[in-house]
Design a protein around this motif. Structure first.
Motif, PDB file in Angstrom:
ATOM      1  N   MET A  34       0.839  -1.200   0.000  1.00  0.00           N
ATOM      2  CA  MET A  34       0.000   0.000   0.000  1.00  0.00           C
ATOM      3  C   MET A  34       0.875   1.253   0.000  1.00  0.00           C
ATOM      4  O   MET A  34       1.898   1.303   0.680  1.00  0.00           O
ATOM      5  N   THR A  35       0.450   2.256  -0.739  1.00  0.00           N
ATOM      6  CA  THR A  35       1.144   3.535  -0.706  1.00  0.00           C
ATOM      7  C   THR A  35       0.732   4.309   0.545  1.00  0.00           C
ATOM      8  O   THR A  35      -0.313   4.023   1.155  1.00  0.00           O
ATOM      9  N   PRO A  36       1.520   5.303   0.940  1.00  0.00           N
ATOM     10  CA  PRO A  36       1.091   6.139   2.073  1.00  0.00           C
ATOM     11  C   PRO A  36      -0.301   6.735   1.873  1.00  0.00           C
ATOM     12  O   PRO A  36      -1.092   6.816   2.827  1.00  0.00           O
ATOM     13  N   ALA A  37      -0.624   7.129   0.657  1.00  0.00           N
ATOM     14  CA  ALA A  37      -1.944   7.702   0.393  1.00  0.00           C
ATOM     15  C   ALA A  37      -3.044   6.668   0.537  1.00  0.00           C
ATOM     16  O   ALA A  37      -4.136   6.965   1.045  1.00  0.00           O
ATOM     17  N   ALA A  38      -2.783   5.426   0.079  1.00  0.00           N
ATOM     18  CA  ALA A  38      -3.777   4.363   0.224  1.00  0.00           C
ATOM     19  C   ALA A  38      -4.026   4.041   1.690  1.00  0.00           C
ATOM     20  O   ALA A  38      -5.151   3.694   2.085  1.00  0.00           O
ATOM     21  N   ARG A  39      -3.013   4.156   2.507  1.00  0.00           N
ATOM     22  CA  ARG A  39      -3.176   3.939   3.944  1.00  0.00           C
ATOM     23  C   ARG A  39      -4.081   5.024   4.546  1.00  0.00           C
ATOM     24  O   ARG A  39      -4.906   4.734   5.426  1.00  0.00           O
ATOM     25  N   ILE A  40      -3.928   6.254   4.077  1.00  0.00           N
ATOM     26  CA  ILE A  40      -4.791   7.348   4.533  1.00  0.00           C
ATOM     27  C   ILE A  40      -6.247   7.045   4.182  1.00  0.00           C
ATOM     28  O   ILE A  40      -7.160   7.216   5.004  1.00  0.00           O
ATOM     29  N   GLN A  41      -6.480   6.564   2.951  1.00  0.00           N
ATOM     30  CA  GLN A  41      -7.837   6.249   2.523  1.00  0.00           C
ATOM     31  C   GLN A  41      -8.424   5.118   3.351  1.00  0.00           C
ATOM     32  O   GLN A  41      -9.593   5.176   3.769  1.00  0.00           O
ATOM     33  N   ALA A  42      -7.636   4.074   3.613  1.00  0.00           N
ATOM     34  CA  ALA A  42      -8.120   2.953   4.417  1.00  0.00           C
ATOM     35  C   ALA A  42      -8.469   3.420   5.833  1.00  0.00           C
ATOM     36  O   ALA A  42      -9.495   3.021   6.401  1.00  0.00           O
ATOM     37  N   ALA A  43      -7.628   4.268   6.410  1.00  0.00           N
ATOM     38  CA  ALA A  43      -7.903   4.785   7.754  1.00  0.00           C
ATOM     39  C   ALA A  43      -9.181   5.608   7.769  1.00  0.00           C
ATOM     40  O   ALA A  43      -9.991   5.493   8.701  1.00  0.00           O
ATOM     41  N   ALA A  44      -9.395   6.425   6.726  1.00  0.00           N
ATOM     42  CA  ALA A  44     -10.615   7.242   6.656  1.00  0.00           C
ATOM     43  C   ALA A  44     -11.853   6.357   6.624  1.00  0.00           C
ATOM     44  O   ALA A  44     -12.861   6.652   7.287  1.00  0.00           O
ATOM     45  N   PHE A  68      -3.796  13.479  -0.920  1.00  0.00           N
ATOM     46  CA  PHE A  68      -5.149  13.527  -1.480  1.00  0.00           C
ATOM     47  C   PHE A  68      -5.031  13.885  -2.971  1.00  0.00           C
ATOM     48  O   PHE A  68      -5.334  15.001  -3.391  1.00  0.00           O
ATOM     49  N   ASP A  69      -4.558  12.904  -3.760  1.00  0.00           N
ATOM     50  CA  ASP A  69      -4.346  13.203  -5.173  1.00  0.00           C
ATOM     51  C   ASP A  69      -5.176  12.336  -6.124  1.00  0.00           C
ATOM     52  O   ASP A  69      -5.115  12.501  -7.347  1.00  0.00           O
ATOM     53  N   GLY A  70      -5.943  11.389  -5.576  1.00  0.00           N
ATOM     54  CA  GLY A  70      -6.816  10.564  -6.393  1.00  0.00           C
ATOM     55  C   GLY A  70      -6.120   9.502  -7.215  1.00  0.00           C
ATOM     56  O   GLY A  70      -6.785   8.795  -7.998  1.00  0.00           O
ATOM     57  N   LYS A  71      -4.839   9.323  -7.067  1.00  0.00           N
ATOM     58  CA  LYS A  71      -4.109   8.346  -7.857  1.00  0.00           C
ATOM     59  C   LYS A  71      -4.178   6.968  -7.199  1.00  0.00           C
ATOM     60  O   LYS A  71      -3.956   6.844  -5.990  1.00  0.00           O
ATOM     61  N   GLY A  72      -4.475   5.948  -8.011  1.00  0.00           N
ATOM     62  CA  GLY A  72      -4.562   4.600  -7.465  1.00  0.00           C
ATOM     63  C   GLY A  72      -5.641   4.510  -6.407  1.00  0.00           C
ATOM     64  O   GLY A  72      -6.811   4.820  -6.665  1.00  0.00           O
ATOM     65  N   HIS A  73      -5.252   4.113  -5.198  1.00  0.00           N
ATOM     66  CA  HIS A  73      -6.205   3.976  -4.091  1.00  0.00           C
ATOM     67  C   HIS A  73      -6.124   5.156  -3.121  1.00  0.00           C
ATOM     68  O   HIS A  73      -6.573   5.043  -1.981  1.00  0.00           O
ATOM     69  N   ALA A  74      -5.592   6.270  -3.581  1.00  0.00           N
ATOM     70  CA  ALA A  74      -5.472   7.453  -2.735  1.00  0.00           C
ATOM     71  C   ALA A  74      -6.815   8.166  -2.610  1.00  0.00           C
ATOM     72  O   ALA A  74      -7.704   7.998  -3.446  1.00  0.00           O
ATOM     73  N   PRO A  75      -6.990   8.988  -1.579  1.00  0.00           N
ATOM     74  CA  PRO A  75      -8.215   9.792  -1.483  1.00  0.00           C
ATOM     75  C   PRO A  75      -8.325  10.753  -2.662  1.00  0.00           C
ATOM     76  O   PRO A  75      -7.308  11.197  -3.209  1.00  0.00           O
ATOM     77  N   ALA A  76      -9.550  11.078  -3.016  1.00  0.00           N
ATOM     78  CA  ALA A  76      -9.781  12.027  -4.103  1.00  0.00           C
ATOM     79  C   ALA A  76      -9.206  13.394  -3.746  1.00  0.00           C
ATOM     80  O   ALA A  76      -9.079  13.741  -2.559  1.00  0.00           O
TER      81      ALA A  76
END
Length: 386
Positions: free
Chosen positions: A1-11, A87-95
């Motif tokens: 998981m990328t750092p951004a995907a981890r943020i999305q999962a936590a949200a 928050f860049d919307g790439k892959g599994h990152a937040p929109a």
């Protein structure tokens, strides 16, 4: 998981907690169903979720909303991290952030900044005075990891050297002569030889200091009445190696692994469902709000109510009365909580002594997170019965 995907999962997990699901249940379910998440991913997501739980109000204020996305946005802002990098919307990152999200949020103040319910913020002010703010702010941060060096098997220097050889860096702590603060590799501790051989146990430094404060003189028979997992039981065994030590808990299941842990530590402990006879020392680490340990269990400060606090005070008074009946003449009843609230600490001691003129107060201390460990209270009550 990328750092951004981890943020999305936590949200997404925070949204489940907002809806009423317990944090541990939500995290466990997510971990079992998210096969793509490695151990480092699960640890990182867990850290995000618990950081938000510790800062439940301030993250919502800074993020401009109550839902998981807003709270994670607020957490990043409070940590000084540019949300646009995640928050860049790439892959599994937040929109990417909307204009409304960019405009939302403000600096928290008052009880929001302290991350306490309003009624608890009032209690902190009245109970702790000038220490209220520093205590509340300390409870917003992650707790240090501490070890207790088992002096039945080794000295502190030897334990520290062995841990260093196994890649775990530690430092002594002023709260207790047996305490080591873990500075690196905390998650791998249980796999070290120092741990599996019983040289060290995981235990908060203030919890160790509670045991250090209890007078050891004349403690031939010792009862840990609310033993729980047995941390203080084993600390007592190391401090009083010649004592006959008994462990009891209203929920025996909590002590299920105590015999195994005692064997690993080289300690002799008798687990008992029904204590009998008189004891020179009884320790009662009673059920409480847990307010001193909310860094470790942050859901507690949002679930505690004034009615529940009243119920806990009644339970504590009943346990004190029961334990007093087990104390031998001239013996000691060590009353302890992991609370910073006066209603559970000084008020209970005052009530106990007012009802029992033959007893007197011995050594006592309130430990606060600013001392370095968790918040604990201990007061030694000395029996004057002839």
């Amino acid at each position: 998981m990328t750092p951004a995907a981890r943020i999305q999962a936590a949200a997404e997990l925070i949204d489940r907690i907002v809806a009423g699901e317990a944090a541990e249940k939500a995290l466990t379910t997510w971990g079992r169903t998210s096969r793509f998440a490695g151990s480092k991913d699960r640890a990182a997501v867990r850290d995000h979720v618990f950081d938000v739980l510790r800062m439940w109000r301030s993250t919502a204020v800074k993020g401009g909303g109550e839902h998981g996305r807003a709270r994670m946005l607020g957490l990043l802002r409070l940590r000084g991290i540019d949300p646009d990098t995640l928050f860049d919307g790439k892959g599994h990152a937040p929109a990417p952030l909307t204009e409304a999200e960019r405009a939302a949020g403000r600096m928290p103040d008052g009880a929001d900044a302290w991350d306490l319910p309003d009624w608890l913020a009032d209690r902190f002010r009245s109970d702790l005075g000038e220490a209220a703010g520093p205590t509340a702010l300390a409870l917003r941060e992650r707790a240090p990891v501490f070890l207790r060096v088992n002096t039945l098997k080794c000295a502190l220097a030897a334990a520290r050297d062995r841990l260093a050889a196994e890649g775990v860096e530690t430092a002594p702590h002023t709260l207790s002569p047996t305490a080591l603060e873990v500075l690196s590799c905390a998650r791998g501790l249980v796999r070290t030889g120092a741990f599996t051989d019983g040289w060290v146990e995981l235990q908060d430094a203030a919890s160790q200091a509670v045991v250090d404060l209890i007078p050891p003189e004349g403690a031939g028979r010792v009862l840990d009445f609310c033993a729980g997992g047995g941390g203080k039981t084993l600390a007592l065994a190391a401090r009083l190696p010649g004592a006959a030590l008994f462990a009891h808990d209203a929920d025996p299941g909590r002590m299920s692994d105590l015999p195994q842990r005692a064997a690993r530590a080289g300690a002799k402990v008798t687990v008992t469902r029904q204590p009998e006879g008189a004891f020179d020392l009884v320790i009662a680490d009673v059920p409480c709000s847990g307010s001193g340990a909310w860094r470790r269990a942050p859901e507690g400060k949002w679930r505690l109510t004034e009615d529940r606090l009243t119920d806990l005070q009644s339970i504590q008074a009943d346990i004190l009365a029961t334990c007093a009946s087990f104390v031998a003449p001239g013996g000691c009843l060590a009353y302890a909580t992991c609370s910073v609230l006066a209603a559970e600490n000084e008020a209970q001691v005052a009530r106990f002594l007012a009802e029992r003129p033959g007893w007197r107060r011995g050594p006592s201390r309130q430990f606060l997170p600013s001392d370095g460990g968790d918040g604990f209270f201990v007061c030694c009550l000395i029996s004057g019965r002839a």
